[in-house]
Design a protein around this motif. Structure first.
Motif, PDB file in Angstrom:
ATOM      1  N   LEU A  77      12.376  35.391  44.328  1.00 57.49           N
ATOM      2  CA  LEU A  77      11.410  36.252  45.007  1.00 57.49           C
ATOM      3  C   LEU A  77      10.490  36.919  43.984  1.00 57.49           C
ATOM      4  N   ALA A  78       9.204  36.910  44.270  1.00 55.33           N
ATOM      5  CA  ALA A  78       8.222  37.617  43.437  1.00 55.33           C
ATOM      6  C   ALA A  78       8.013  39.001  44.027  1.00 55.33           C
ATOM      7  N   VAL A  79       7.887  39.999  43.171  1.00 54.20           N
ATOM      8  CA  VAL A  79       7.665  41.372  43.626  1.00 54.20           C
ATOM      9  C   VAL A  79       6.548  42.009  42.815  1.00 54.20           C
ATOM     10  N   LEU A  80       5.945  43.023  43.400  1.00 56.10           N
ATOM     11  CA  LEU A  80       4.967  43.820  42.666  1.00 56.10           C
ATOM     12  C   LEU A  80       5.707  44.799  41.771  1.00 56.10           C
ATOM     13  N   THR A  81       5.182  45.025  40.607  1.00 55.53           N
ATOM     14  CA  THR A  81       5.687  46.084  39.746  1.00 55.53           C
ATOM     15  C   THR A  81       5.056  47.391  40.217  1.00 55.53           C
ATOM     16  N   ALA A  82       5.471  48.487  39.623  1.00 58.87           N
ATOM     17  CA  ALA A  82       4.855  49.773  39.958  1.00 58.87           C
ATOM     18  C   ALA A  82       3.354  49.722  39.663  1.00 58.87           C
ATOM     19  N   ALA A  83       2.990  49.103  38.533  1.00 57.30           N
ATOM     20  CA  ALA A  83       1.567  48.981  38.181  1.00 57.30           C
ATOM     21  C   ALA A  83       0.834  48.114  39.196  1.00 57.30           C
ATOM     22  N   GLY A  84       1.481  47.069  39.684  1.00 58.36           N
ATOM     23  CA  GLY A  84       0.881  46.209  40.695  1.00 58.36           C
ATOM     24  C   GLY A  84       0.644  46.940  42.000  1.00 58.36           C
TER      25      GLY A  84
ATOM     26  N   ALA B 183      -0.086  39.008  49.131  1.00 58.81           N
ATOM     27  CA  ALA B 183       0.939  38.025  49.514  1.00 58.81           C
ATOM     28  C   ALA B 183       2.286  38.382  48.898  1.00 58.81           C
ATOM     29  N   VAL B 184       2.281  38.798  47.645  1.00 60.32           N
ATOM     30  CA  VAL B 184       3.525  39.200  46.985  1.00 60.32           C
ATOM     31  C   VAL B 184       4.082  40.450  47.647  1.00 60.32           C
ATOM     32  N   ALA B 185       3.221  41.415  47.920  1.00 61.34           N
ATOM     33  CA  ALA B 185       3.661  42.671  48.544  1.00 61.34           C
ATOM     34  C   ALA B 185       4.277  42.434  49.918  1.00 61.34           C
ATOM     35  N   SER B 186       3.814  41.405  50.623  1.00 60.16           N
ATOM     36  CA  SER B 186       4.321  41.131  51.968  1.00 60.16           C
ATOM     37  C   SER B 186       5.664  40.396  51.949  1.00 60.16           C
ATOM     38  N   GLY B 187       6.151  40.031  50.747  1.00 60.46           N
ATOM     39  CA  GLY B 187       7.436  39.354  50.636  1.00 60.46           C
ATOM     40  C   GLY B 187       7.371  37.861  50.902  1.00 60.46           C
ATOM     41  N   ARG B 188       6.174  37.287  50.882  1.00 54.82           N
ATOM     42  CA  ARG B 188       5.984  35.870  51.190  1.00 54.82           C
ATOM     43  C   ARG B 188       5.930  34.981  49.958  1.00 54.82           C
ATOM     44  N   ALA B 189       6.144  35.533  48.767  1.00 53.71           N
ATOM     45  CA  ALA B 189       5.924  34.773  47.542  1.00 53.71           C
ATOM     46  C   ALA B 189       7.192  34.620  46.709  1.00 53.71           C
ATOM     47  N   GLU B 190       7.307  33.443  46.096  1.00 54.61           N
ATOM     48  CA  GLU B 190       8.344  33.168  45.113  1.00 54.61           C
ATOM     49  C   GLU B 190       7.642  32.833  43.804  1.00 54.61           C
ATOM     50  N   ILE B 191       8.343  33.081  42.709  1.00 51.22           N
ATOM     51  CA  ILE B 191       7.793  32.804  41.388  1.00 51.22           C
ATOM     52  C   ILE B 191       8.790  31.950  40.615  1.00 51.22           C
ATOM     53  N   SER B 192       8.277  31.008  39.831  1.00 46.90           N
ATOM     54  CA  SER B 192       9.170  30.179  39.027  1.00 46.90           C
ATOM     55  C   SER B 192       9.591  30.945  37.777  1.00 46.90           C
ATOM     56  N   CYS B 193      10.806  30.715  37.354  1.00 46.28           N
ATOM     57  CA  CYS B 193      11.331  31.360  36.148  1.00 46.28           C
ATOM     58  C   CYS B 193      10.917  30.506  34.955  1.00 46.28           C
ATOM     59  N   SER B 194       9.849  30.921  34.320  1.00 46.78           N
ATOM     60  CA  SER B 194       9.247  30.140  33.254  1.00 46.78           C
ATOM     61  C   SER B 194       8.362  31.038  32.420  1.00 46.78           C
ATOM     62  N   CYS B 195       8.073  30.616  31.194  1.00 48.69           N
ATOM     63  CA  CYS B 195       7.136  31.394  30.374  1.00 48.69           C
ATOM     64  C   CYS B 195       5.715  31.262  30.914  1.00 48.69           C
ATOM     65  N   GLU B 196       5.446  30.232  31.712  1.00 43.67           N
ATOM     66  CA  GLU B 196       4.177  30.057  32.411  1.00 43.67           C
ATOM     67  C   GLU B 196       4.499  29.938  33.901  1.00 43.67           C
ATOM     68  N   PRO B 197       4.749  31.070  34.560  1.00 39.82           N
ATOM     69  CA  PRO B 197       5.239  31.039  35.935  1.00 39.82           C
ATOM     70  C   PRO B 197       4.221  30.513  36.943  1.00 39.82           C
ATOM     71  N   ASP B 198       4.757  29.848  37.950  1.00 39.29           N
ATOM     72  CA  ASP B 198       3.963  29.382  39.080  1.00 39.29           C
ATOM     73  C   ASP B 198       4.349  30.218  40.286  1.00 39.29           C
ATOM     74  N   LEU B 199       3.411  30.395  41.209  1.00 37.87           N
ATOM     75  CA  LEU B 199       3.657  31.174  42.410  1.00 37.87           C
ATOM     76  C   LEU B 199       3.633  30.257  43.618  1.00 37.87           C
ATOM     77  N   PHE B 200       4.517  30.534  44.566  1.00 38.01           N
ATOM     78  CA  PHE B 200       4.603  29.783  45.812  1.00 38.01           C
ATOM     79  C   PHE B 200       4.514  30.784  46.952  1.00 38.01           C
ATOM     80  N   VAL B 201       3.582  30.561  47.869  1.00 37.43           N
ATOM     81  CA  VAL B 201       3.390  31.448  49.007  1.00 37.43           C
ATOM     82  C   VAL B 201       3.731  30.672  50.273  1.00 37.43           C
ATOM     83  N   ASP B 202       4.613  31.219  51.066  1.00 31.82           N
ATOM     84  CA  ASP B 202       5.084  30.539  52.277  1.00 31.82           C
ATOM     85  C   ASP B 202       5.609  29.145  51.944  1.00 31.82           C
ATOM     86  N   GLY B 203       6.230  28.998  50.776  1.00 29.37           N
ATOM     87  CA  GLY B 203       6.817  27.730  50.359  1.00 29.37           C
ATOM     88  C   GLY B 203       5.859  26.741  49.737  1.00 29.37           C
ATOM     89  N   LEU B 204       4.571  27.053  49.736  1.00 28.08           N
ATOM     90  CA  LEU B 204       3.559  26.150  49.183  1.00 28.08           C
ATOM     91  C   LEU B 204       3.074  26.658  47.829  1.00 28.08           C
TER      92      LEU B 204
END
Length: 105
Positions: A82-89, A31-52
């Motif tokens: 926007l959430a993205v994959l790292t090289a390791a991901g 989901a992250v690789a497809s560009g459909r995910a956002e991540i919250s800026c936090s020390c305990e981040p949350d992920l949102f896919v397609d806005g959910l």
């Protein structure tokens, strides 16, 4: 240090081998690789896919700690970017797809 990663947290130095990815982790990385995910800026981040909100935030936080997911840009505390994959991901996802290595969630 990437969002959510603290050197003293358990799992902060996990190896991240693709053979250790379970089905949920692999689906989250896709989901992250497809560009459909956002991540919250936090020390305990949350992920949102397609806005959910992602239903498995523990998986999100594990993938962030393992260094597989990160924020594309810095944002305000609590904001979403926007959430993205790292090289390791990318490597882990490609290896898991190539080997078919998946464990139960």
């Amino acid at each position: 240090m990437p969002i959510g990663q603290h050197a003293d947290q358990p799992g902060a130095r996990e190896s991240g081998r693709a053979s250790e990815l379970n089905h949920r982790e692999r689906a989250t990385l896709r989901a992250v690789a497809s560009g459909r995910a956002e991540i919250s800026c936090s020390c305990e981040p949350d992920l949102f896919v397609d806005g959910l909100s992602c239903c498995d935030q523990a998986t999100t936080r594990t993938l962030v700690r393992r260094g597989f997911i990160e924020a594309a840009v810095e944002g305000p505390c609590g904001g979403r970017v926007l959430a993205v994959l790292t090289a390791a991901g990318m490597v882990a996802l490609n290896e898991s797809l190539r080997s078919g290595a998946v464990t139960a969630a």
